[in-house]
Design an enzyme around this catalytic site. Structure first.
Site, PDB file in Angstrom:
ATOM      1  CE  LYS A 144     -78.813  14.712 -45.778  1.00  0.00           C
ATOM      2  NZ  LYS A 144     -79.741  13.405 -46.223  1.00  0.00           N
ATOM      3  CE1 TYR A 163     -79.125  17.709 -47.485  1.00  0.00           C
ATOM      4  CE2 TYR A 163     -77.035  18.339 -47.149  1.00  0.00           C
ATOM      5  CZ  TYR A 163     -77.551  17.456 -47.730  1.00  0.00           C
ATOM      6  OH  TYR A 163     -77.276  16.620 -48.458  1.00  0.00           O
ATOM      7  CG  ASP A 190     -95.198  14.167 -49.488  1.00  0.00           C
ATOM      8  OD1 ASP A 190     -94.223  14.239 -49.038  1.00  0.00           O
ATOM      9  OD2 ASP A 190     -95.884  15.126 -49.354  1.00  0.00           O
ATOM     10  CG  ASN A 203     -81.006   8.147 -51.597  1.00  0.00           C
ATOM     11  OD1 ASN A 203     -79.604   8.476 -51.794  1.00  0.00           O
ATOM     12  ND2 ASN A 203     -81.969   8.701 -52.661  1.00  0.00           N
TER      13      ASN A 203
END
Ligand code: BGC
Length: 261
Positions: A163, A159, A66, A93
């Site tokens: 990123k 998000y 995890d 990834n």
């Protein structure tokens, strides 16, 4: 004839039980790499990726962790290093979009969870992989970001923040390691057809809206990301470090500006 060869290299691909990760794992194996197929909960899918790699004569093993648990992220890299004797390629990834909610109507706890998986997990994996790579003065770290390291996306601030952060982490880590035989890169996929965006592409109206945001007018295929990752991981890309390669069918060239303005 030019050939991509990753013979003798070990690659760890996080989030490799499905989506982009399984395509990346398989393609790296096709180029000759031994592949550690990381998964969190999709054991059966990860095992089927391992089986597919073995079916083409490759070497692979599934590893579970995890990655929001940072000790587990470090342990994963160490396990792979122990099992295969090196970690030459790390593909960070694993990631998630998170739940769509504008700031103020969102849940701060969920915001942090997205950061933990999409940014802090990759940091810990990269940090542990560096230690393994420095032993051989050789390595490539590829962080899978997104066009959303550049494009704001309403409802997905965790998000986009993760990123964009991962992109700057990529550059800084590349700068720190450029003279140590270790390259660090980001690959920014656009809209690739995977389970992550199935709610969008399975609905004709939202699919049309998404296609209009892509200059090429279609979603990408996981193999189109996997091929670029494999090239960047190889010695053919020996002079590329510290940059993001967008693989987005032209999402970042503002197709809306083909008219008007
Ligand atoms: C997201 C997808 C989205 C795409 C384009 C990706 O980073 O994971 O859900 O479809 O960006 O917006």
């Amino acid at each position: 004839m030019i050939q991509i060869s990753l013979e003798g290299r070990t690659a760890l691909v996080t989030g490799a039980s499905g989506g982009l990760g399984s395509a990346i794992a398989l393609t790296l194996a096709q180029a000759g790499a031994t592949v550690a197929v990381h998964y969190r909960s999709g054991q059966a899918q990860a095992e089927s990726v391992v089986t597919a790699i073995k079916a083409i004569g490759g070497r692979a093993q599934a590893f579970s962790a995890d990655l929001s648990d940072h000790q587990a992220a470090i342990g994963l890299v160490q396990d792979v290093d122990r099992a295969f004797g090196s970690v030459d390629i790390l593909v960070n990834n694993a990631g998630m979009d998170g739940t769509c909610a504008v700031v103020g109507e969102d849940d701060p706890q969920r915001w942090q969870e997205v950061l933990a998986v999409d940014l802090i997990g990759p940091y810990h994996c990269a940090r542990a992989a560096l230690a393994a790579m420095q032993k051989n003065a050789r390595g490539v770290i590829i962080n899978v970001t997104s066009v959303h390291e550049f494009i704001p996306w309403k409802g997905y601030s965790a998000y986009t923040t993760a990123k964009a952060g991962l992109s700057m982490f990529t550059k800084t880590l590349a700068q720190e390691n450029a003279d140590k035989g270790i390259r660090v890169l980001a690959v920014a996929p656009g809209a690739i057809q995977t389970p992550i965006n199935e709610p969008v592409w399975s609905d004709p109206e939202s699919l049309k809206d998404l296609d209009e945001k892509i200059a090429m007018g279609r979603l990408g295929k996981p193999s189109e990301i996997a091929h670029v990752v494999t090239f960047l991981a190889s010695d053919l890309a020996s002079y590329i470090t510290g940059t993001t390669v967008a693989v987005d069918g032209g999402m970042l060239i503002y197709p809306e500006f083909r008219h008007g303005g």
